[in-house]
Design an enzyme around this catalytic site. Structure first.
Site, PDB file in Angstrom:
ATOM      1  N   LYS A 197       0.854  -1.199   0.000  1.00 35.97           N
ATOM      2  CA  LYS A 197       0.000   0.000   0.000  1.00 35.97           C
ATOM      3  C   LYS A 197       0.881   1.237   0.000  1.00 35.97           C
ATOM      4  O   LYS A 197       1.548   1.550   0.979  1.00 35.97           O
ATOM      5  CB  LYS A 197      -0.910   0.033   1.235  1.00 35.97           C
ATOM      6  CG  LYS A 197      -1.994   1.094   1.060  1.00 35.97           C
ATOM      7  CD  LYS A 197      -2.581   1.610   2.334  1.00 35.97           C
ATOM      8  CE  LYS A 197      -1.719   2.600   3.038  1.00 35.97           C
ATOM      9  NZ  LYS A 197      -1.537   3.888   2.328  1.00 35.97           N
ATOM     10  N   GLU A 271      10.199   0.500  10.428  1.00 38.50           N
ATOM     11  CA  GLU A 271      11.228   1.522  10.212  1.00 38.50           C
ATOM     12  C   GLU A 271      10.538   2.855  10.436  1.00 38.50           C
ATOM     13  O   GLU A 271       9.700   3.267   9.636  1.00 38.50           O
ATOM     14  CB  GLU A 271      11.785   1.374   8.784  1.00 38.50           C
ATOM     15  CG  GLU A 271      13.149   2.012   8.617  1.00 38.50           C
ATOM     16  CD  GLU A 271      13.044   3.443   8.162  1.00 38.50           C
ATOM     17  OE1 GLU A 271      12.980   4.324   9.054  1.00 38.50           O
ATOM     18  OE2 GLU A 271      13.011   3.691   6.967  1.00 38.50           O
ATOM     19  N   GLU A 402      10.226  15.032  15.892  1.00 37.35           N
ATOM     20  CA  GLU A 402      10.622  14.979  14.484  1.00 37.35           C
ATOM     21  C   GLU A 402       9.806  16.032  13.724  1.00 37.35           C
ATOM     22  O   GLU A 402       8.584  15.916  13.606  1.00 37.35           O
ATOM     23  CB  GLU A 402      10.301  13.564  13.971  1.00 37.35           C
ATOM     24  CG  GLU A 402      10.749  13.302  12.575  1.00 37.35           C
ATOM     25  CD  GLU A 402      10.448  11.871  12.130  1.00 37.35           C
ATOM     26  OE1 GLU A 402       9.363  11.354  12.466  1.00 37.35           O
ATOM     27  OE2 GLU A 402      11.299  11.272  11.454  1.00 37.35           O
TER      28      GLU A 402
END
Ligand code: NAI
Length: 802
Positions: A197, A271, A402
């Site tokens: 996806k 990840e 982040e």
């Protein structure tokens, strides 16, 4: 139009647009009518969404619609998984060489269309054409070539392994085609089939890749692509027909996936995000380091999971470094991604731009100083200027979160020790970049930084031959290299092993410590305590539980540990850092010493096993003998489980080093109470970990008898900690504990699910048995797999030459 004199005065670049007519023609062909949408790619054909839904794909640089794409439903996922399952039967049985030919064909076709893919990627994602053309797409081809090689070699290099099955793969929007290649190439090489996806912002290059699959004659169903957003992704995660999930994206979604797959037996690699340090020492080549920052945080508009987003600059060099950096920032050109002179393109979507803006405002509100160059931004589209924050507090939001945009936050440090402390002051651990002309110092810092990839005097280098992936909350598993391939394989014995129904778990009934009955055989109270920090300590709750023999008689008592005891044990283990730093030779010597002392007490341990389990004397002696041999075996491996030097780029040494996790939690099996315990503890400590081990609850005395063995074998205090009690109660605390980096669990099916779920907090690595038995006395009971699971790989890139 500027005349020559103006140009000579400003020395400005002229526009250098990359032609995109071939891409617009391709888009027009696929979305000819207003109601058309590019379909999913299922079973070798493009198909419409079963729900009829579609969504817009926009060009973020011009705020225009590029295409409409089918919106994936749960039924579409179901269709795709069925197609992948059907294709798996043949694909997994093809000789490796045949699969290699297919991968090679894909690589060749991608290479032939590099320009097309690069332009399409830049239009879809907003990244500068220089990057998609020179970095993304060549790396995509490289991945398929490299893995064509693995397809050829997998049978001989992994003789005990088989493909996992149907792989669900969910990728983000920052490197759409490259992430596709990182996922699909190893999966196919290993013999799996996939349902991928793409991210909802950037599905187009995946669909162009589907065309390449058709053209290359890849068997239908080997690659399936379903478009859609998070809901489509969640349907893929939840699908019972998926054997493995590979996800790249935010830590939040990674955590959700960890929780929702807990106990399902699906193999998982994550990840996730990062806040990677970029460390500049005073003796660095500052000009090179400035170029490094450009590549670290302005590459791909900073939308890079391993972006060097936290600049740590040694105090003495900071003013000079910042001034050079600001001067360089003035020359960065923000603009049309298809202009070959553009350095910084568009942010992928308004929602991401908004997120960046909010975090920048927050940074200013928290007192940091923002600096941005004067150069103009395009007036339409999603653009954000390169930005530098100085005067940043390590605990501020922008230092921790982040930002995923072109925003660097800078802090200073004084000593190398302080640099390491600041570098590791994050919940993430994806990458680090270290700049120093003193290679000794750089390597020392590289060893101490907690990150899966470390670049010395370079940054953001990638190659298919080198594994990529994170420590800590940056996820687990690697992509690329040998270890990346291994994530798509399982050991033969684990494939399709029947899931067993749980048997009732042992419940330790607490006895008041004061009422402890004496060991009748000896007439002396032998209530085993806990073993924490090298000392035998009473359980915090003051309770013990009865340990019965095979015939039901009471043969002793063990301490009933609780959460506080586990926390104390973790604290003791966390303090024993010298073990990881000891030489492998030194660790081997300690393990040999343990084996020697255990061997000297064979009859005592055998007698204990016989009394607890009811096995005959010969079987008991054999278990002790095997425990001694296994300890020798891991002592032998302690200094031989080597890393490697990867063949990545010329003028570059890429070192793959195995590092211990740190603190591990171990739940030991009931079968083979002594051997099972030794089988888990020895590989873990041989690799430099410190452990908190929970022995088999009904047979805990096999482990408590080891206290004196460890105590007399030079095992440093805190390296092995043993907490007895109810396995799942203790393991829950271990799995939830942030200081614990990995958990192995050999117990019930329900306990396995609990451990996986509880581990989502800090995304620790887990290895659980889902209630399946293991033959501890046979080959399954020991092996390299244990060493592999006791370590994580750090890849250190070191360029050489002037
Ligand atoms: P995201 O994690 O939501 O999206 C990544 C992929 O996961 C997309 O394909 C998305 O459709 C899918 N997804 C979303 N929710 C899902 C769910 N519940 N189950 C399964 N799949 C799901 O990331 P998003 O929202 O696009 O970006 C948010 C932040 O995440 C960024 O600002 C950045 O900090 C981080 N991020 C990190 C990336 C990395 O490479 N580590 C890549 C993309 C985003």
């Amino acid at each position: 139009m500027a005349n020559i004199k103006d140009i000579l005065l400003s020395m400005d670049y002229g526009p250098a647009p990359e032609a995109n007519d071939h891409v617009t023609a391709w888009l027009a062909k696929h979305c000819a009518g207003p109601a058309d949408a590019m379909g999913h790619y299922i079973g070798g054909a493009f198909v419409a969404s079963s729900g009829g839904g579609r969504f817009e794909v926009r060009n973020p640089a011009h705020d225009t619609v590029l295409a409409h794409v089918a919106e994936g439903t749960a039924a579409d996922i179901d269709r795709a998984v069925a197609a992948a399952r059907q294709a798996f039967a043949n694909w997994s049985q093809l000789p490796g060489h045949q699969r290699a030919r297919h991968l090679y064909a894909l690589a060749r076709l991608i290479q032939k269309r590099e320009r097309f893919f690069a332009v399409l990627e830049s239009m879809d994602n907003g990244k500068p054409i220089r990057e998609s053309r020179d970095i993304d797409v060549p790396l995509v081809a490289r991945h398929f070539y490299h893995h064509a090689g693995w397809a050829e070699l997998v049978e001989t290099e992994f003789p005990e392994a088989v493909p996992v099955g149907v792989c669900g793969q969910i990728i983000p929007w920052n490197f759409p085609l490259l992430m596709l290649a990182w996922k699909i190439a190893p999966a196919l090489a290993a013999g799996n089939t996939v349902v991928l996806k793409p991210a909802e912002f950037t599905p187009l290059t995946a669909l162009a890749f589907a065309e390449v699959c058709q053209e290359a004659g890849l068997p239908p169903g080997v690659v399936n692509i379903v478009n859609g957003d998070g809901a489509t992704g969640a349907a893929l995660v939840a699908h019972p027909g998926v054997d493995k999930l590979a996800f790249t994206g935010s830590t939040e979604v990674g955590r959700l996936i960890r929780e929702s797959t807990a106990g399902t037996g699906k193999k998982l690699t994550l990840e996730l995000g990062g806040k990677s340090p970029f460390v500049v020492f005073e003796d660095a080549d500052l000009d090179a380091a400035v170029e490094g920052v450009v590549d670290a945080i302005w590459f791909n508009q900073g939308q890079v999971c391993c972006a060097g987003s936290r600049l740590l600059v040694q105090e003495g060099a900071a003013p000079r470094f910042y001034s050079k950096l600001r001067a360089r920032m003035e020359t960065l050109r923000v603009g049309d991604p298809l202009d070959k002179c553009t350095d910084i393109g568009a942010i992928v979507a308004p929602v991401q731009l908004q997120r960046i803006r909010e975090l920048v405002v927050k940074g200013q509100a928290e007192g940091a100083t923002l600096w941005q160059p004067q150069s103009p931004l395009p007036t339409t589209g999603c653009f954000f200027p390169p930005s530098l924050f100085t005067d940043v507090e390590p605990a501020s939001t922008i230092a921790e979160v982040e930002i995923f945009g072109p925003v660097a936050v800078a802090m200073t440090f004084r000593t190398p020790g302080e640099a390491v402390e600041l570098a590791n002051n994050t919940r993430y651990g994806l990458a680090a970049s270290i700049w120093s002309e003193n290679i000794n110092r750089a390597l020392e810092v590289a060893a101490k930084v907690k990150a899966g990839v470390v670049w010395i005097n370079c940054t953001n280098l990638f190659d298919a031959a080198s594994g990529f992936g994170g420590y800590r909350e940056s996820g687990f598993g690697r992509e690329g290299g040998r270890e990346g391939l291994a994530e798509y394989l399982v050991h033969r014995s684990e494939k399709g092993a029947a899931v067993v129904a749980d048997t009732p778990q042992f419940a330790a009934s607490a006895l008041p410590a004061t009422a402890a009955p004496a060991n009748e055989a000896r007439g002396i109270d032998r209530t085993a305590k806990l073993f924490i920090g090298g000392k035998q300590v009473r359980p915090d709750g003051g309770n013990s539980y009865a340990v019965h023999g095979a015939e039901g008689g009471l043969i002793g008592q063990a301490g009933l540990g609780n959460r506080k005891d586990v926390r104390n044990a973790v604290e003791a283990a966390a303090k024993a850092t010298s073990w990881g730093a000891a030489t492998a030779h030194n660790r081997a010597q300690v393990l040999y010493y343990v084996a020697e002392n255990l061997a000297a007490r064979t009859s005592e341990f055998a007698e204990r096993l016989r009394a607890m389990t009811g096995c005959d004397a010969a079987a008991a002696a054999r278990e002790v003998e095997l425990a001694v041999r296994r300890t020798f075996w891991y002592a032998a491996w302690a200094d031989k489980f080597d890393g490697g030097v990867h063949a990545t780029r010329t003028s570059n040494v890429t070192l793959a080093m195995y590092e211990p996790w740190g603190v591990m939690g171990l739940a030991c099996p009931d079968a083979a109470p002594l051997l099972g315990f030794v089988s888990l503890v020895m590989p873990a400590i041989a690799m430099g970990n410190r452990v908190v081990a929970v022995p088999s609850p009904p047979h805990a005395l096999a482990a408590t008898d080891l206290y004196t063995v460890f105590g007399s074998s030079d095992v440093p205090d805190g390296v092995v900690n043993i907490v007895t009690g109810e396995r799942d109660v203790l393991l829950k605390t271990l799995a939830e504990h942030d200081e614990v980096a990995a958990v192995w669990y050999f117990g019930s099916r329900a306990g396995s699910a609990m451990v996986e779920k509880a581990s989502a907090g800090n995304l620790k690595s887990t290895w659980v048995n889902h209630g399946r038995p293991r033959a501890w006395s046979e080959a399954d009971g020991q092996g390299r797999a244990f060493l592999q699971r006791a370590t994580q790989v750090k890849n250190i890139w070191i360029p050489y030459g002037e």
